[in-house]
Design a protein around this motif. Structure first.
Motif, PDB file in Angstrom:
ATOM      1  N   LEU A 296      83.887  53.177  -8.525  1.00  0.00           N
ATOM      2  CA  LEU A 296      85.053  52.627  -9.204  1.00  0.00           C
ATOM      3  C   LEU A 296      84.960  52.965 -10.678  1.00  0.00           C
ATOM      4  O   LEU A 296      83.940  52.722 -11.311  1.00  0.00           O
ATOM      5  N   GLY A 297      86.011  53.504 -11.233  1.00  0.00           N
ATOM      6  CA  GLY A 297      85.993  53.870 -12.653  1.00  0.00           C
ATOM      7  C   GLY A 297      85.288  55.193 -12.847  1.00  0.00           C
ATOM      8  O   GLY A 297      85.834  56.245 -12.569  1.00  0.00           O
ATOM      9  N   ASP A 298      84.063  55.135 -13.307  1.00  0.00           N
ATOM     10  CA  ASP A 298      83.280  56.350 -13.554  1.00  0.00           C
ATOM     11  C   ASP A 298      82.875  57.005 -12.241  1.00  0.00           C
ATOM     12  O   ASP A 298      83.034  56.453 -11.172  1.00  0.00           O
ATOM     13  N   SER A 299      82.309  58.196 -12.357  1.00  0.00           N
ATOM     14  CA  SER A 299      81.850  58.894 -11.156  1.00  0.00           C
ATOM     15  C   SER A 299      80.683  58.140 -10.518  1.00  0.00           C
ATOM     16  O   SER A 299      80.014  57.333 -11.158  1.00  0.00           O
ATOM     17  N   LEU A 300      80.459  58.419  -9.263  1.00  0.00           N
ATOM     18  CA  LEU A 300      79.382  57.790  -8.505  1.00  0.00           C
ATOM     19  C   LEU A 300      78.242  58.781  -8.367  1.00  0.00           C
ATOM     20  O   LEU A 300      78.450  59.928  -7.979  1.00  0.00           O
ATOM     21  N   LYS A 301      77.032  58.331  -8.684  1.00  0.00           N
ATOM     22  CA  LYS A 301      75.852  59.150  -8.438  1.00  0.00           C
ATOM     23  C   LYS A 301      75.022  58.421  -7.386  1.00  0.00           C
ATOM     24  O   LYS A 301      74.366  57.423  -7.666  1.00  0.00           O
ATOM     25  N   LEU A 302      75.081  58.936  -6.160  1.00  0.00           N
ATOM     26  CA  LEU A 302      74.331  58.361  -5.051  1.00  0.00           C
ATOM     27  C   LEU A 302      72.911  58.906  -5.112  1.00  0.00           C
ATOM     28  O   LEU A 302      72.700  60.111  -5.018  1.00  0.00           O
ATOM     29  N   GLU A 303      71.944  58.007  -5.292  1.00  0.00           N
ATOM     30  CA  GLU A 303      70.557  58.431  -5.490  1.00  0.00           C
ATOM     31  C   GLU A 303      69.707  58.302  -4.233  1.00  0.00           C
ATOM     32  O   GLU A 303      68.954  59.207  -3.889  1.00  0.00           O
ATOM     33  N   MET A 304      69.795  57.145  -3.551  1.00  0.00           N
ATOM     34  CA  MET A 304      68.925  56.901  -2.405  1.00  0.00           C
ATOM     35  C   MET A 304      69.577  55.882  -1.485  1.00  0.00           C
ATOM     36  O   MET A 304      70.249  54.967  -1.950  1.00  0.00           O
TER      37      MET A 304
ATOM     38  N   ALA B  45      72.707  62.826  -1.208  1.00  0.00           N
ATOM     39  CA  ALA B  45      72.542  62.393  -2.597  1.00  0.00           C
ATOM     40  C   ALA B  45      73.298  63.339  -3.512  1.00  0.00           C
ATOM     41  O   ALA B  45      73.465  64.523  -3.214  1.00  0.00           O
ATOM     42  N   GLY B  46      73.776  62.795  -4.630  1.00  0.00           N
ATOM     43  CA  GLY B  46      74.469  63.632  -5.602  1.00  0.00           C
ATOM     44  C   GLY B  46      75.558  62.885  -6.317  1.00  0.00           C
ATOM     45  O   GLY B  46      75.779  61.696  -6.099  1.00  0.00           O
ATOM     46  N   ALA B  47      76.249  63.608  -7.185  1.00  0.00           N
ATOM     47  CA  ALA B  47      77.336  63.028  -7.976  1.00  0.00           C
ATOM     48  C   ALA B  47      78.662  63.247  -7.262  1.00  0.00           C
ATOM     49  O   ALA B  47      78.910  64.312  -6.685  1.00  0.00           O
ATOM     50  N   TYR B  48      79.521  62.226  -7.318  1.00  0.00           N
ATOM     51  CA  TYR B  48      80.833  62.268  -6.696  1.00  0.00           C
ATOM     52  C   TYR B  48      81.879  61.864  -7.720  1.00  0.00           C
ATOM     53  O   TYR B  48      81.647  60.988  -8.553  1.00  0.00           O
ATOM     54  N   ALA B  49      83.046  62.484  -7.654  1.00  0.00           N
ATOM     55  CA  ALA B  49      84.132  62.202  -8.594  1.00  0.00           C
ATOM     56  C   ALA B  49      84.632  60.767  -8.419  1.00  0.00           C
ATOM     57  O   ALA B  49      84.500  60.194  -7.332  1.00  0.00           O
ATOM     58  N   PRO B  50      85.226  60.194  -9.472  1.00  0.00           N
ATOM     59  CA  PRO B  50      85.788  58.838  -9.346  1.00  0.00           C
ATOM     60  C   PRO B  50      86.781  58.766  -8.183  1.00  0.00           C
ATOM     61  O   PRO B  50      87.640  59.630  -8.048  1.00  0.00           O
TER      62      PRO B  50
ATOM     63  N   ASN C 125      73.963  55.233  -9.451  1.00  0.00           N
ATOM     64  CA  ASN C 125      74.262  55.140 -10.894  1.00  0.00           C
ATOM     65  C   ASN C 125      73.101  54.622 -11.742  1.00  0.00           C
ATOM     66  O   ASN C 125      73.212  53.619 -12.429  1.00  0.00           O
ATOM     67  N   GLY C 126      71.985  55.303 -11.685  1.00  0.00           N
ATOM     68  CA  GLY C 126      70.859  54.969 -12.560  1.00  0.00           C
ATOM     69  C   GLY C 126      70.082  53.725 -12.169  1.00  0.00           C
ATOM     70  O   GLY C 126      69.605  53.001 -13.032  1.00  0.00           O
ATOM     71  N   GLY C 127      69.956  53.442 -10.890  1.00  0.00           N
ATOM     72  CA  GLY C 127      69.110  52.334 -10.443  1.00  0.00           C
ATOM     73  C   GLY C 127      69.853  51.088  -9.991  1.00  0.00           C
ATOM     74  O   GLY C 127      69.212  50.122  -9.582  1.00  0.00           O
ATOM     75  N   GLN C 128      71.177  51.071 -10.043  1.00  0.00           N
ATOM     76  CA  GLN C 128      71.906  49.921  -9.500  1.00  0.00           C
ATOM     77  C   GLN C 128      71.709  49.911  -7.988  1.00  0.00           C
ATOM     78  O   GLN C 128      71.572  50.965  -7.363  1.00  0.00           O
ATOM     79  N   GLN C 129      71.701  48.716  -7.405  1.00  0.00           N
ATOM     80  CA  GLN C 129      71.469  48.623  -5.971  1.00  0.00           C
ATOM     81  C   GLN C 129      72.472  47.699  -5.300  1.00  0.00           C
ATOM     82  O   GLN C 129      72.931  46.724  -5.889  1.00  0.00           O
ATOM     83  N   LYS C 130      72.772  48.029  -4.051  1.00  0.00           N
ATOM     84  CA  LYS C 130      73.637  47.214  -3.210  1.00  0.00           C
ATOM     85  C   LYS C 130      73.002  47.216  -1.830  1.00  0.00           C
ATOM     86  O   LYS C 130      72.579  48.263  -1.336  1.00  0.00           O
ATOM     87  N   VAL C 131      72.913  46.036  -1.201  1.00  0.00           N
ATOM     88  CA  VAL C 131      72.318  45.929   0.129  1.00  0.00           C
ATOM     89  C   VAL C 131      73.429  45.719   1.147  1.00  0.00           C
ATOM     90  O   VAL C 131      74.292  44.853   0.977  1.00  0.00           O
ATOM     91  N   ILE C 132      73.409  46.537   2.197  1.00  0.00           N
ATOM     92  CA  ILE C 132      74.317  46.390   3.324  1.00  0.00           C
ATOM     93  C   ILE C 132      73.469  46.025   4.539  1.00  0.00           C
ATOM     94  O   ILE C 132      72.250  46.202   4.529  1.00  0.00           O
TER      95      ILE C 132
END
Length: 141
Positions: free
Chosen positions: A55-63, A77-82, A109-116
């Motif tokens: 949302l907003g800025d691009s997404l960088k999926l790290e892990m 893994a990689g960068a994705y457009a907004p 996005n630099g270490g942010q995490q979300k658990v599903i």
């Protein structure tokens, strides 16, 4: 007087912290945060897909990491457009019978995490085949 000033400063810091915490916007959209497979057969792997977008800025999926070896996430893994959609395939091997609740952690996005989560119940495979039906021979044609 010093105690009053310290108390005032502490209150000010608390208000500022609360205000900034409320203003922080979510930067990741998920189509769902949990998936319930319901009842599944033992020994039959199952899969589901989670869709996410930055949302907003691009997404960088790290892990994307599962809590155990019975759960397997597949991702790129990689960068994705907004607003660009990304799919994560999550598989569960259903080897052991019983209820399961498995967390999967998405790091972005630099270490942010979300658990599903994936959940469900694996129903045990019968130890022996079904008994023969003796009445089959008695059916009139």
């Amino acid at each position: 007087m010093k105690k009053q000033i310290l108390a005032f400063v502490a209150c000010l810091m608390l208000v500022a912290t609360t205000t900034f915490a409320q203003e922080k916007k979510e930067s990741l959209w998920l189509n769902e945060t949990s998936h319930d497979f319901g009842k599944i057969a033992q020994g039959k792997p199952v899969y589901t897909f989670f869709e996410l977008k930055g949302l907003g800025d691009s997404l960088k999926l790290e892990m994307v990491q599962a809590g155990c070896g019975c759960t397997t996430p597949e991702f790129k893994a990689g960068a994705y457009a907004p607003g660009e959609s990304v799919k994560i395939k999550v598989g569960f091997n259903a080897a052991a019978a019983g209820r399961f609740d498995k967390p999967i952690t998405i790091t972005y996005n630099g270490g942010q995490q979300k658990v599903i989560m994936i959940t469900g119940t694996v129903e045990a495979t019968p130890a022996t085949p079904a008994p023969a039906n003796g009445a089959v021979g008695k059916i009139k044609q």
